[in-house]
Scaffold this motif. Structure first.
Motif, PDB file in Angstrom:
ATOM      1  N   UNK A 112      -5.647  12.748  18.601  1.00 22.11           N
ATOM      2  CA  UNK A 112      -6.068  12.532  17.271  1.00 22.11           C
ATOM      3  C   UNK A 112      -7.527  12.663  16.838  1.00 22.11           C
ATOM      4  N   UNK A 113      -8.008  13.281  15.876  1.00 24.19           N
ATOM      5  CA  UNK A 113      -9.461  13.636  15.715  1.00 24.19           C
ATOM      6  C   UNK A 113     -10.228  14.817  16.176  1.00 24.19           C
ATOM      7  N   UNK A 114      -9.150  15.529  17.206  1.00 21.48           N
ATOM      8  CA  UNK A 114      -9.790  16.648  17.935  1.00 21.48           C
ATOM      9  C   UNK A 114      -9.664  17.826  16.677  1.00 21.48           C
ATOM     10  N   UNK A 115     -10.377  18.929  17.252  1.00 20.97           N
ATOM     11  CA  UNK A 115     -10.254  20.229  16.614  1.00 20.97           C
ATOM     12  C   UNK A 115      -8.733  20.804  16.594  1.00 20.97           C
ATOM     13  N   UNK A 116      -8.423  20.667  17.866  1.00 20.51           N
ATOM     14  CA  UNK A 116      -6.894  21.105  17.936  1.00 20.51           C
ATOM     15  C   UNK A 116      -5.960  20.438  16.890  1.00 20.51           C
ATOM     16  N   UNK A 117      -6.172  19.145  16.769  1.00 20.27           N
ATOM     17  CA  UNK A 117      -5.395  18.169  16.141  1.00 20.27           C
ATOM     18  C   UNK A 117      -5.548  18.698  14.398  1.00 20.27           C
ATOM     19  N   UNK A 118      -6.607  18.634  14.038  1.00 16.63           N
ATOM     20  CA  UNK A 118      -7.147  19.118  12.821  1.00 16.63           C
ATOM     21  C   UNK A 118      -6.476  20.401  12.417  1.00 16.63           C
ATOM     22  N   UNK A 119      -6.458  21.528  13.311  1.00 14.95           N
ATOM     23  CA  UNK A 119      -5.870  22.725  12.929  1.00 14.95           C
ATOM     24  C   UNK A 119      -4.302  22.667  12.805  1.00 14.95           C
ATOM     25  N   UNK A 120      -3.592  21.683  13.435  1.00 18.58           N
ATOM     26  CA  UNK A 120      -2.277  21.672  13.057  1.00 18.58           C
ATOM     27  C   UNK A 120      -1.633  21.631  11.490  1.00 18.58           C
ATOM     28  N   UNK A 121      -0.509  22.247  11.398  1.00 13.47           N
ATOM     29  CA  UNK A 121       0.072  22.103   9.750  1.00 13.47           C
ATOM     30  C   UNK A 121       0.280  20.641   9.704  1.00 13.47           C
ATOM     31  N   UNK A 122      -0.065  20.686   8.338  1.00 12.03           N
ATOM     32  CA  UNK A 122       0.331  19.169   7.886  1.00 12.03           C
ATOM     33  C   UNK A 122       1.711  19.090   7.121  1.00 12.03           C
ATOM     34  N   UNK A 123       2.204  17.832   7.576  1.00 11.94           N
ATOM     35  CA  UNK A 123       3.908  17.815   7.066  1.00 11.94           C
ATOM     36  C   UNK A 123       3.629  17.512   5.537  1.00 11.94           C
ATOM     37  N   UNK A 124       4.724  17.171   4.732  1.00  8.86           N
ATOM     38  CA  UNK A 124       4.741  16.716   3.284  1.00  8.86           C
ATOM     39  C   UNK A 124       4.833  15.197   3.276  1.00  8.86           C
ATOM     40  N   UNK A 125       3.892  14.498   3.962  1.00  5.56           N
ATOM     41  CA  UNK A 125       4.045  13.036   4.103  1.00  5.56           C
ATOM     42  C   UNK A 125       3.842  12.574   5.459  1.00  5.56           C
ATOM     43  N   UNK A 126       4.209  11.291   5.644  1.00 11.51           N
ATOM     44  CA  UNK A 126       3.988  10.707   6.899  1.00 11.51           C
ATOM     45  C   UNK A 126       5.358  10.645   7.828  1.00 11.51           C
TER      46      UNK A 126
ATOM     47  N   UNK B 108       0.780  -1.021   0.228  1.00 19.11           N
ATOM     48  CA  UNK B 108       0.058  -0.067  -0.140  1.00 19.11           C
ATOM     49  C   UNK B 108       0.889   1.181  -0.161  1.00 19.11           C
ATOM     50  N   UNK B 109       0.347   2.335  -0.612  1.00 20.07           N
ATOM     51  CA  UNK B 109       1.003   3.629  -0.821  1.00 20.07           C
ATOM     52  C   UNK B 109       0.256   4.565   0.321  1.00 20.07           C
ATOM     53  N   UNK B 110       1.153   5.099   1.009  1.00 18.82           N
ATOM     54  CA  UNK B 110       0.514   5.851   2.071  1.00 18.82           C
ATOM     55  C   UNK B 110       0.517   7.512   1.507  1.00 18.82           C
ATOM     56  N   UNK B 111      -0.692   7.907   1.458  1.00 17.58           N
ATOM     57  CA  UNK B 111      -0.973   9.260   0.725  1.00 17.58           C
ATOM     58  C   UNK B 111      -1.380  10.326   1.774  1.00 17.58           C
ATOM     59  N   UNK B 112      -1.625   9.804   2.985  1.00 14.82           N
ATOM     60  CA  UNK B 112      -2.071  11.035   4.169  1.00 14.82           C
ATOM     61  C   UNK B 112      -0.648  11.707   4.540  1.00 14.82           C
ATOM     62  N   UNK B 113      -0.990  12.977   5.234  1.00 13.11           N
ATOM     63  CA  UNK B 113       0.022  13.448   5.675  1.00 13.11           C
ATOM     64  C   UNK B 113      -0.066  13.285   7.411  1.00 13.11           C
ATOM     65  N   UNK B 114       1.250  13.484   8.122  1.00 15.84           N
ATOM     66  CA  UNK B 114       1.238  13.533   9.431  1.00 15.84           C
ATOM     67  C   UNK B 114       1.240  15.343   9.889  1.00 15.84           C
ATOM     68  N   UNK B 115       0.609  15.382  11.068  1.00 14.62           N
ATOM     69  CA  UNK B 115       0.712  16.769  11.507  1.00 14.62           C
ATOM     70  C   UNK B 115       1.999  17.178  12.223  1.00 14.62           C
ATOM     71  N   UNK B 116       2.173  18.624  12.080  1.00 16.27           N
ATOM     72  CA  UNK B 116       3.341  18.902  13.104  1.00 16.27           C
ATOM     73  C   UNK B 116       2.856  20.188  13.876  1.00 16.27           C
ATOM     74  N   UNK B 117       3.508  20.009  15.088  1.00 19.22           N
ATOM     75  CA  UNK B 117       3.397  21.071  16.237  1.00 19.22           C
ATOM     76  C   UNK B 117       4.640  21.508  16.432  1.00 19.22           C
ATOM     77  N   UNK B 118       5.036  22.857  15.678  1.00 15.17           N
ATOM     78  CA  UNK B 118       6.296  23.230  15.862  1.00 15.17           C
ATOM     79  C   UNK B 118       6.600  24.183  17.168  1.00 15.17           C
ATOM     80  N   UNK B 119       5.224  24.413  17.876  1.00 17.36           N
ATOM     81  CA  UNK B 119       5.416  25.178  18.991  1.00 17.36           C
ATOM     82  C   UNK B 119       5.639  24.381  20.383  1.00 17.36           C
ATOM     83  N   UNK B 120       5.668  22.955  20.108  1.00 19.30           N
ATOM     84  CA  UNK B 120       5.506  22.107  21.572  1.00 19.30           C
ATOM     85  C   UNK B 120       6.877  22.022  21.897  1.00 19.30           C
TER      86      UNK B 120
END
Length: 131
Positions: free
Chosen positions: A61-75, A40-52
């Motif tokens: 995962x799945x919360x509004x705070x999670x969804x608002x984080x920046x996407x990385x360019x892959x997993x 399988x080829x993974x097409x989703x992107x991981x999230x990134x929290x540069x301020x942590x």
């Protein structure tokens, strides 16, 4: 699966895929809750929290705070040549663990501030299911 068994399995996978490892820019270990199939080829992107300030400072995962984080360019994954399960990862363990690889990777460039040994892979292919 014990720490020793997991590390032994990782070594066996490194040997098994040794020839293929050189066909990719990076090969890594990815823990996640999503069930995947080998090939399988993974097409989703991981999230990134540069301020942590701490690895554990990450919204659920799945919360509004999670969804608002920046996407990385892959997993994100742990580079296989730098990863060893030492038990400190227990709180991060997900339902599944995969050996993944890609030729389109981002390594820490000082700006992303990835964790030590972490790599981001775009269109990563699942080479093996570890558990």
């Amino acid at each position: 699966m014990t720490e020793k068994q997991l590390n032994q399995l990782l070594e066996e996978l490194k040997e098994r895929f040794e020839d293929e490892l050189y066909d990719y820019e990076a090969v890594g270990i990815r823990f996640e809750d999503k069930a995947r199939e080998v090939g399988e080829v993974i097409t989703e992107s991981s999230k990134h929290n540069i301020d942590r300030e701490d690895d554990r400072d990450f919204p659920e995962y799945g919360t509004e705070a999670y969804d608002e984080m920046d996407d990385l360019d892959g997993v994100s994954a742990w580079k296989i040549d730098e990863f060893e399960f030492d038990g400190s990862q227990r709180e991060y363990l997900a339902d599944h663990c995969y050996l993944i690889a890609s030729n389109d990777c981002t390594f820490d460039d000082g700006f992303l501030m990835l964790d030590e040994g972490e790599v981001v892979m775009d269109k990563a292919v699942v080479l093996a299911k570890i558990f």
